[in-house]
Design a protein around this motif. Structure first.
Motif, PDB file in Angstrom:
ATOM      1  N   ASN A  14       9.019  24.389  44.876  1.00 60.52           N
ATOM      2  CA  ASN A  14       9.517  24.415  43.898  1.00 60.52           C
ATOM      3  C   ASN A  14      10.986  23.100  44.499  1.00 60.52           C
ATOM      4  O   ASN A  14      11.329  23.512  45.788  1.00 60.52           O
ATOM      5  CB  ASN A  14      10.241  26.082  42.943  1.00 60.52           C
ATOM      6  N   LEU A  15      11.997  22.950  43.852  1.00 58.42           N
ATOM      7  CA  LEU A  15      13.012  22.097  43.941  1.00 58.42           C
ATOM      8  C   LEU A  15      14.326  22.947  44.532  1.00 58.42           C
ATOM      9  O   LEU A  15      14.606  22.131  45.557  1.00 58.42           O
ATOM     10  CB  LEU A  15      14.210  21.505  42.432  1.00 58.42           C
ATOM     11  N   ARG A  16      14.335  24.141  44.534  1.00 62.41           N
ATOM     12  CA  ARG A  16      15.543  24.923  45.494  1.00 62.41           C
ATOM     13  C   ARG A  16      14.869  25.262  46.766  1.00 62.41           C
ATOM     14  O   ARG A  16      15.322  24.258  47.999  1.00 62.41           O
ATOM     15  CB  ARG A  16      15.567  26.578  45.052  1.00 62.41           C
ATOM     16  N   ILE A  17      13.623  25.206  46.915  1.00 62.18           N
ATOM     17  CA  ILE A  17      12.994  25.311  48.398  1.00 62.18           C
ATOM     18  C   ILE A  17      12.979  23.994  49.310  1.00 62.18           C
ATOM     19  O   ILE A  17      13.753  23.952  50.182  1.00 62.18           O
ATOM     20  CB  ILE A  17      11.606  26.281  48.243  1.00 62.18           C
ATOM     21  N   ILE A  18      12.802  22.646  48.348  1.00 64.82           N
ATOM     22  CA  ILE A  18      12.321  21.840  48.622  1.00 64.82           C
ATOM     23  C   ILE A  18      14.345  20.936  49.372  1.00 64.82           C
ATOM     24  O   ILE A  18      14.612  20.954  50.429  1.00 64.82           O
ATOM     25  CB  ILE A  18      12.200  20.457  47.943  1.00 64.82           C
ATOM     26  N   GLU A  19      15.624  21.776  48.112  1.00 66.27           N
ATOM     27  CA  GLU A  19      16.878  20.955  49.142  1.00 66.27           C
ATOM     28  C   GLU A  19      16.735  22.106  50.119  1.00 66.27           C
ATOM     29  O   GLU A  19      18.009  21.740  50.755  1.00 66.27           O
ATOM     30  CB  GLU A  19      17.509  21.326  47.280  1.00 66.27           C
ATOM     31  N   LYS A  20      16.931  23.695  49.871  1.00 62.96           N
ATOM     32  CA  LYS A  20      17.400  24.127  51.135  1.00 62.96           C
ATOM     33  C   LYS A  20      16.618  24.201  52.379  1.00 62.96           C
ATOM     34  O   LYS A  20      17.198  23.301  53.448  1.00 62.96           O
ATOM     35  CB  LYS A  20      16.890  25.776  50.692  1.00 62.96           C
ATOM     36  N   ALA A  21      15.193  23.035  52.356  1.00 63.61           N
ATOM     37  CA  ALA A  21      14.389  23.236  53.275  1.00 63.61           C
ATOM     38  C   ALA A  21      15.569  22.046  54.307  1.00 63.61           C
ATOM     39  O   ALA A  21      15.334  22.079  55.450  1.00 63.61           O
ATOM     40  CB  ALA A  21      13.496  23.012  53.449  1.00 63.61           C
ATOM     41  N   VAL A  22      16.118  20.671  53.340  1.00 59.87           N
ATOM     42  CA  VAL A  22      16.264  19.572  53.717  1.00 59.87           C
ATOM     43  C   VAL A  22      17.883  19.913  53.761  1.00 59.87           C
ATOM     44  O   VAL A  22      18.167  19.249  55.084  1.00 59.87           O
ATOM     45  CB  VAL A  22      16.927  18.482  52.490  1.00 59.87           C
ATOM     46  N   HIS A  23      18.333  20.352  53.246  1.00 57.12           N
ATOM     47  CA  HIS A  23      19.555  20.881  53.969  1.00 57.12           C
ATOM     48  C   HIS A  23      19.290  22.085  55.475  1.00 57.12           C
ATOM     49  O   HIS A  23      20.147  21.555  56.430  1.00 57.12           O
ATOM     50  CB  HIS A  23      20.574  21.978  52.608  1.00 57.12           C
ATOM     51  N   ASN A  24      18.236  22.698  55.622  1.00 63.50           N
ATOM     52  CA  ASN A  24      18.082  23.270  56.892  1.00 63.50           C
ATOM     53  C   ASN A  24      17.854  21.855  58.030  1.00 63.50           C
ATOM     54  O   ASN A  24      18.000  22.393  59.441  1.00 63.50           O
ATOM     55  CB  ASN A  24      17.747  24.099  56.835  1.00 63.50           C
ATOM     56  N   LEU A  25      17.072  21.109  57.948  1.00 62.77           N
ATOM     57  CA  LEU A  25      16.976  20.290  58.121  1.00 62.77           C
ATOM     58  C   LEU A  25      18.085  19.068  58.208  1.00 62.77           C
ATOM     59  O   LEU A  25      17.697  18.542  59.921  1.00 62.77           O
ATOM     60  CB  LEU A  25      15.321  19.291  57.769  1.00 62.77           C
TER      61      LEU A  25
END
Length: 110
Positions: free
Chosen positions: A51-62
């Motif tokens: 889902n987009l929320r997971i992608i956005e949070k993972a990219v933020h964490n990265l």
């Protein structure tokens, strides 16, 4: 996956969100390390399209720019389980966002 009080399987969405958004950056960094590349050298990231929320949070964490991350497949197809990375990769290549010679990391979980 766990059972609810009626013994039906249910998913712990918050736990999955925390796992995916925390672990995806770890596997991306590990892949880059093994390839002797840095995050700055990475041209594109194709993560699991849960889902987009997971992608956005993972990219933020990265700490990686979202503009260099596949997000269109999840918004168009939804979560297609193990096919999501391949679908996303095909779409990004077809649309010209991934080009010959680019360094790309594919990252899945599940």
């Amino acid at each position: 996956m766990r059972e609810d009080s009626n013994h039906r399987p249910s998913m712990d969405g918050e736990a999955i969100f925390q796992f995916a958004s925390t672990y995806n950056p770890v596997i991306v960094k590990d892949a880059l390390l093994k390839a002797d590349l840095t995050l700055d050298e990475l041209d594109y990231l194709v993560p699991h399209q849960a889902n987009l929320r997971i992608i956005e949070k993972a990219v933020h964490n990265l700490d990686f720019p979202i503009e260099k991350v596949a997000t269109h497949a999840v918004q168009y197809y939804g979560n297609t389980s193990s096919a999501s990375v391949a679908l996303a990769l095909a779409d990004e290549v077809k649309e010209g966002r991934i080009k010959d010679g680019d360094y790309v990391v594919l990252a899945g979980f599940g």
